[in-house]
Design a protein around this motif. Structure first.
Motif, PDB file in Angstrom:
ATOM      1  N   ASP A  91      47.292 -49.058  35.608  1.00  0.00           N
ATOM      2  CA  ASP A  91      48.650 -49.149  35.882  1.00  0.00           C
ATOM      3  C   ASP A  91      49.915 -49.547  35.010  1.00  0.00           C
ATOM      4  O   ASP A  91      50.832 -49.321  35.271  1.00  0.00           O
ATOM      5  N   GLU A  92      49.453 -49.618  33.865  1.00  0.00           N
ATOM      6  CA  GLU A  92      50.143 -49.680  32.553  1.00  0.00           C
ATOM      7  C   GLU A  92      49.578 -48.641  31.505  1.00  0.00           C
ATOM      8  O   GLU A  92      48.616 -48.850  30.646  1.00  0.00           O
ATOM      9  N   ASP A  93      50.553 -47.536  31.452  1.00  0.00           N
ATOM     10  CA  ASP A  93      49.876 -46.416  30.427  1.00  0.00           C
ATOM     11  C   ASP A  93      50.309 -46.885  29.052  1.00  0.00           C
ATOM     12  O   ASP A  93      51.289 -46.682  28.791  1.00  0.00           O
ATOM     13  N   HIS A 169      54.919 -51.505  32.660  1.00  0.00           N
ATOM     14  CA  HIS A 169      54.715 -51.752  34.038  1.00  0.00           C
ATOM     15  C   HIS A 169      54.978 -50.747  34.985  1.00  0.00           C
ATOM     16  O   HIS A 169      56.265 -50.643  34.927  1.00  0.00           O
ATOM     17  N   MET A 170      54.314 -50.103  35.817  1.00  0.00           N
ATOM     18  CA  MET A 170      54.705 -49.165  36.500  1.00  0.00           C
ATOM     19  C   MET A 170      54.229 -49.618  38.112  1.00  0.00           C
ATOM     20  O   MET A 170      53.074 -49.449  38.373  1.00  0.00           O
ATOM     21  N   SER A 171      55.370 -49.795  39.004  1.00  0.00           N
ATOM     22  CA  SER A 171      54.809 -50.520  40.141  1.00  0.00           C
ATOM     23  C   SER A 171      54.523 -49.528  41.238  1.00  0.00           C
ATOM     24  O   SER A 171      55.181 -48.159  41.286  1.00  0.00           O
ATOM     25  N   ALA A 193      62.014 -50.612  28.873  1.00  0.00           N
ATOM     26  CA  ALA A 193      60.936 -50.828  30.088  1.00  0.00           C
ATOM     27  C   ALA A 193      60.924 -49.424  30.875  1.00  0.00           C
ATOM     28  O   ALA A 193      61.648 -48.711  30.942  1.00  0.00           O
ATOM     29  N   VAL A 194      59.636 -48.969  31.174  1.00  0.00           N
ATOM     30  CA  VAL A 194      59.485 -47.565  31.818  1.00  0.00           C
ATOM     31  C   VAL A 194      60.017 -47.821  33.182  1.00  0.00           C
ATOM     32  O   VAL A 194      59.894 -48.878  33.851  1.00  0.00           O
TER      33      VAL A 194
END
Length: 266
Positions: A91-93, A169-171, A193-194
């Motif tokens: 979920d977090e690249d 963090h990518m929701s 932030a991404v």
């Protein structure tokens, strides 16, 4: 989330944003030094690359303390401190940050006036060892990595001592906001932030931080933010000033303002 509940579930809701606990705040310089010296006993990234000429001085990679007077100062030419907390999952690249730092290293080598960088990645998770091995295969000269598992009381101190936070963090739902950014903002720590659907509710691009979509964009942001570091007229200091001057509600204050009137309403 409030809009999604109304549109898809016909539920009327009141929004209560996560807020940082009161212990997330800027760390005074003397406590920064204590933390850096503590971490230097385990992690070489926090160790000074040279011994002070005066035996009465105690030095970390970032700070120096006069043991007689107790006065602490930031070292001239110190590295910049970047912090990212991750669960080390898909979920977090993390490869986005790693790729951006490879480009940052190239820019540093080309003489762009950029500082060396200490990148601290906190947290535990299934992909931690995979990325630690990848990092160990790189030949960085101006970027050092540290992947500690911090004691609970040290994490807010580290955030309050850092120069920049990075959130990967990518929701998956596009409806949740990263608590790690909330905590960083509580420490007046600017953030890159991404980007995803609702992040603008927390990170206002160009005002209190920056959003990016890939490693190329993050690398360009790191170059811009750390140019002539530590420049009091630079964008990094402007973001910190904005965070200091904004209304930084804490969790209990937010709950009392928003939730308490609802549950006590007769």
């Amino acid at each position: 989330m409030r809009e999604d509940l109304a549109e898809n579930w016909h539920i009327r809701a009141v929004t209560v944003y996560d807020k940082p606990a009161s212990f997330f705040k800027e760390t005074p310089l003397d406590l920064q030094h204590e933390l850096f010296m503590k971490l230097s006993r385990t992690y070489s990234s926090f160790q000074s690359c040279s011994e002070p000429l005066d035996p009465g001085m105690e030095r970390s990679a970032f700070t120096e303390r006069d043991c007689q007077s107790g006065m602490v100062r930031s070292l001239h030419g110190r590295p910049a401190l970047l912090v990212s907390s991750t669960s080390w999952t898909e979920d977090e690249d993390f490869s986005i940050l790693l790729g951006a730092l490879e480009k940052f290293e190239q820019l540093t080598l080309s003489g762009d006036g950029l500082p060396s960088l200490v990148c601290v990645i906190t947290g535990k998770g299934p992909l931690r060892e995979h990325y630690r091995q990848l990092i160990s295969q790189k030949r960085f000269r101006h970027v050092q990595f540290c992947t500690p598992w911090l004691e609970a009381e040290d994490y807010p101190l580290l955030l309050g001592s850092a120069d920049l936070g990075v959130c990967l963090h990518m929701s998956s739902s596009g409806l949740d906001l990263p608590m790690k950014v909330v905590d960083m903002f509580g420490c007046c720590l600017p953030v890159c932030a991404v980007n995803f659907k609702c992040l603008h509710e927390l990170v206002r691009h160009g005002e209190n931080g920056l959003v990016f979509k890939d490693a190329e964009e993050l690398a360009a942001q790191l170059q811009m933010l750390f140019s002539k570091f530590p420049d009091p007229a630079g964008k990094l200091h402007q973001f910190r000033k904005e965070l200091r001057e904004s209304e930084q509600l804490r969790w209990d204050e937010s709950w009392q303002r928003t939730v308490l009137p609802l549950v006590t309403h007769k």
